[in-house]
Motif scaffolding. Structure first.
Motif, PDB file in Angstrom:
ATOM      1  N   GLN A  66       3.899   1.459  -1.152  1.00 53.66           N
ATOM      2  CA  GLN A  66       4.477   1.584  -2.496  1.00 53.66           C
ATOM      3  C   GLN A  66       3.477   2.179  -3.474  1.00 53.66           C
ATOM      4  O   GLN A  66       3.816   3.034  -4.303  1.00 53.66           O
ATOM      5  N   GLU A  67       2.216   1.715  -3.350  1.00 51.66           N
ATOM      6  CA  GLU A  67       1.182   2.271  -4.227  1.00 51.66           C
ATOM      7  C   GLU A  67       0.972   3.751  -3.964  1.00 51.66           C
ATOM      8  O   GLU A  67       0.819   4.555  -4.896  1.00 51.66           O
ATOM      9  N   TYR A  79       0.839  -1.210   0.000  1.00 47.65           N
ATOM     10  CA  TYR A  79       0.000   0.000   0.000  1.00 47.65           C
ATOM     11  C   TYR A  79       0.873   1.259   0.000  1.00 47.65           C
ATOM     12  O   TYR A  79       0.587   2.239  -0.696  1.00 47.65           O
ATOM     13  N   SER A 107       3.779   5.623  -5.404  1.00 44.96           N
ATOM     14  CA  SER A 107       3.615   5.720  -6.857  1.00 44.96           C
ATOM     15  C   SER A 107       2.569   6.775  -7.211  1.00 44.96           C
ATOM     16  O   SER A 107       2.777   7.603  -8.110  1.00 44.96           O
ATOM     17  N   THR A 108       1.451   6.735  -6.457  1.00 43.61           N
ATOM     18  CA  THR A 108       0.388   7.729  -6.706  1.00 43.61           C
ATOM     19  C   THR A 108       0.890   9.139  -6.429  1.00 43.61           C
ATOM     20  O   THR A 108       0.603  10.082  -7.189  1.00 43.61           O
TER      21      THR A 108
END
Length: 358
Positions: free
Chosen positions: A149-150, A147, A153-154
């Motif tokens: 990492q996401e 999460y 990224s976002t």
């Protein structure tokens, strides 16, 4: 009991007993100690039988020990037999006690085993719970890591988009500033032109409004206690009057009240707010001019003057330093007199709006 033997010179054996107290404090709860105690008990019985054999008191069997007849030293044998029986009985009691201790020891072992099993089960459950907890924590940590990492990224994408948006905003702001500068210059020129045009229009309006003219002609009138025989209030604004002759037939167009009651009134509705410059009253010429003495002339609620003498015409001027604006002119006679005049003329400029008076 411990049995000891001693031989004497007369072939007599002395048997003595040493009592041993068996209790939980002196006995071990372990099975090996209980087996040793049982072995000691059996050994004790064997020793007693050997002694009885040595001294010639051995019975044929254990069952008929009480019926054995000892040929030598019968009295000592009887005593020894009784003592042996007592020792044997005590040995059986000791064996029973040993059995009880063994049973208690086994029970304690079972309880200890159950406790050990319970501890092991608890330990296993605890270890299982810890393993499950660690597995759950590891799974959560993995999910959290994914999460994060996401999110990173976002956030990276958002950062890029924000940078692009900032560039667009800067570009738009620059374009807008250029347009504003250009528009401001144009607007400044247009405002200057509008101001110039407005100034011209205002000057023209003031010039037009400053023209003093007769503003009461043919306006709406009214009165209190009007005469019913063709002497209505409308006749004070019809513009018809003559001054070359002083006969009644030459001045029929005049207003006249019905009687000489107090507070007779005549008024003119100007139809708007006008700047009042002068009011002129034309009195009757053929008679009764003194009846107008005491009358007051008002511009709305502002008193402009009063009639103090009898004459053919009256003029009331306003103060230019203190302009008078009004929409109604009223002639009020508070005294008990007839009120009659040829004409009531109002001279002024306008009309004006309430926020454009100068």
């Amino acid at each position: 009991a411990v049995v000891s033997t001693q031989s004497t010179g007369d072939n007599k054996v002395t048997i003595s007993r040493v009592p041993i107290s068996l209790s939980r404090s002196t006995s071990s709860v372990y099975p090996q100690s209980l087996d040793m105690l049982s072995t000691s008990h059996n050994l004790l019985i064997s020793v007693v039988l050997v002694l009885l054999t040595v001294i010639g008191c051995e019975p044929t069997t254990d069952a008929d020990l009480s019926n054995t007849t000892i040929s030598l030293y019968s009295s000592e044998c009887a005593a020894l037999r009784d003592e042996a029986r007592e020792i044997r009985r005590e040995g059986y009691l000791a064996g029973d006690k040993a059995e009880l201790v063994r049973e208690e020891a086994y029970k304690m072992m079972e309880e200890a085993y159950k406790m050990k099993v319970g501890v092991l089960e608890t330990r296993i459950e605890l270890e299982t719970s810890m393993v499950e907890t660690l597995a759950l924590m590891r799974g959560q940590a993995t999910a959290t890591s994914l999460y994060i990492q996401e999110i990173r990224s976002t956030l990276g994408e958002l950062d890029v988009k924000i940078s692009q948006l900032e560039d667009k905003i800067d570009t738009k702001i620059t374009e807008l500033e250029d347009k504003v500068d250009t528009g401001s210059e144009n607007l400044t020129r247009e405002i200057a032109q509008v101001r110039q045009t407005a100034s011209i229009i205002k000057n023209r309006q003031r010039t037009w409004l400053s023209e003093v003219r007769l503003i009461s002609l043919y306006k709406v009138t009214g009165g209190i206690n009007e005469h019913s025989a063709s002497h209505y209030s409308d006749l004070i604004v019809d513009g018809q009057f003559t001054h070359d002759r002083h006969t009644e037939s030459s001045m029929r167009t005049y207003s006249h009240t019905a009687n000489d009651a107090r507070d007779n009134k005549l008024w003119i509705e100007l139809g708007g707010v006008f700047k009042i410059h002068k009011i002129q009253i034309l009195n009757l010429r053929h008679c009764c001019q003194e009846r107008l003495i005491g009358a007051h002339i008002y511009a709305d609620d502002r008193l402009l003057g009063s009639v103090v003498e009898a004459k053919g015409a009256y003029e009331f001027f306003t103060n230019e330093d203190d302009p008078t604006y009004a929409s109604r002119i009223t002639l009020h006679q508070p005294l008990a007199k007839y009120t009659h005049i040829l004409e009531l003329q109002v001279w002024g400029s306008g009309p004006y709006s309430t926020d454009d008076m100068f």
